[in-house]
Design an enzyme around this catalytic site. Structure first.
Site: not given
Ligand code: NAP
Length: 345
Positions: A133, A155
């Site tokens: 990510e 995140y």
């Protein structure tokens, strides 16, 4: 295989990855210290399912990663030669609800542990569970260690902070610190808050007649799905190296959530066919025509990285990383495990 380390610390041992890594290291004769948050239990169902919950070389410790003095105290107590930092807020969806909580747990928690290691265990090898990510909406696929970092979710930002801090501590203070840039990896021990486990559990319940349908969000989201134990072997090998580095761990194959769900239904011998588009898309059981999957737009994320697929050439060459389990076998194992649990329940 004889490792350079005989004592290892695993933060987040109760999680999917922590449990697989602990099982591997304990199986190799390594003494393992595993942490849980003060409010969580010491040990849980995962270590029990793997048969390692009462292993004599397994020791549990409570740790508040937000407290640097507690991190130092723990490292002094444990004296580990390998530190695997896996604990953290691990769900992208949760990070939209509590972005600062994610930054604190994943970013500041990692900084506290790195600082504690610098003071207390500078000769240990630190391995961070970073995440794909950090690449966010990458312009090119597949992503590797040279891909520009441009996290798009909270995140992703929290993991970016941890990953960058680790690189800085490696350069600034000469620590052996490695970052595992982890693409999605699933297993029988996946938490049921993740879509893959929601699918395997739902499919098992449909087969047993406990449920009729599954409800999913973005069916087009494509992810690089691997098998967790294979990824944890690579982490164990990272800590065996003299110096730290960054490694992408990925299968190199992308599949959509739609394909994952189809494979899970295939695993129980109930093939499905997809019809319609967008929020009206459904999957019908081929033999009966019954609807088995629907879309719920409430489950869509505000930002969803469209294609994360990794190139793990460096890990293959330097760590012997060889992801072998394909989507068919992965979904079969997950559904089998859930069928066993549902039958017992
Ligand atoms: P997981 O199953 O959710 O386990 C994470 C563990 O961390 C939990 O069991 C929990 O243990 C602890 N934890 C949860 N929230 C926390 C918080 N706010 N602060 C501190 N600790 C917390 O995750 P996983 O799949 O094993 O993943 C391990 C690591 O790899 C995570 O850092 C995750 O972000 C990263 N990662 C995983 C994947 C993947 O596909 N699995 C992909 C990329 C990166 P206690 O309740 O016992 O404290």
């Amino acid at each position: 295989m004889k490792r350079r380390y005989s004592r290892a610390l695993i933060t987040g041992i109760n999680g999917q990855d922590g449990a697989w890594l602990a099982a591997q290291l304990l199986g190799e004769g390594i003494e393992v210290f595993g942490t849980h948050r003060p409010a969580s239990p010491a040990g849980n169902w995962r270590l029990q399912e793997l048969g390692f919950a009462s292993h004599p070389n397994l020791h549990h410790r409570a740790l508040d990663l937000g407290n640097v003095a507690a991190c130092r105290g723990l490292l002094s107590d444990v004296d580990a030669q390998a530190i695997f930092h896996l604990a953290g807020q691990s769900r992208v969806a949760d990070s939209f609800r509590d972005p600062l909580g994610s930054i604190h747990a994943n970013g500041i928690g990692t900084l506290n542990l790195l600082e504690a290691m610098r003071r207390q265990s500078p000769d240990a090898h630190f391995v961070l569970a970073s995440s794909a990510e950090i690449f966010g909406n990458a312009e090119h696929a597949p992503q590797d260690e040279q891909t520009p970092i441009r996290a798009s979710t909270p995140y992703g930002v929290s993991k970016l902070l941890a990953h960058s801090a680790m690189g800085s501590w490696r350069q600034s203070f000469g620590l052996a610190a490695s970052s595992a840039i982890l693409f999605n990896h699933e297993s029988e021990l996946r938490d049921d808050a993740f879509v893959t486990r929601k699918i395997s559990q739902g499919v098992a319940r449909i087969l047993l007649g406990k449920e009729q349908e599954l409800t999913l969000g973005n069916l087009d989201a494509r992810r690089d799905f691997g098998y967790a134990p294979e990824y944890m072997s690579a982490l164990a090998n990272m800590a065996d190296r003299d110096s730290g580095d960054d490694y992408v761990l990925a299968s190199g194959h992308a599949a959509s959530i739609r394909e994952f769900a189809s494979a899970a239904f295939d695993a129980i011998g109930m093939p499905i066919d997809w019809q319609g588009h967008g929020a009206a898309e459904v999957a019908r059981e081929r033999s009966s025509g019954k609807i088995r999957v629907r879309v719920d737009t409430k489950l869509l994320r505000p930002v969803d990285a469209p294609l994360l697929v990794g190139n793990a050439t460096k890990a293959r060459e330097q760590l012997g990383f060889k992801p072998q389990l394909d989507l068919t076998e992965l979904t079969r194992r997950m559904v089998e495990a859930d069928l066993g649990r549902e039958r017992k329940a």
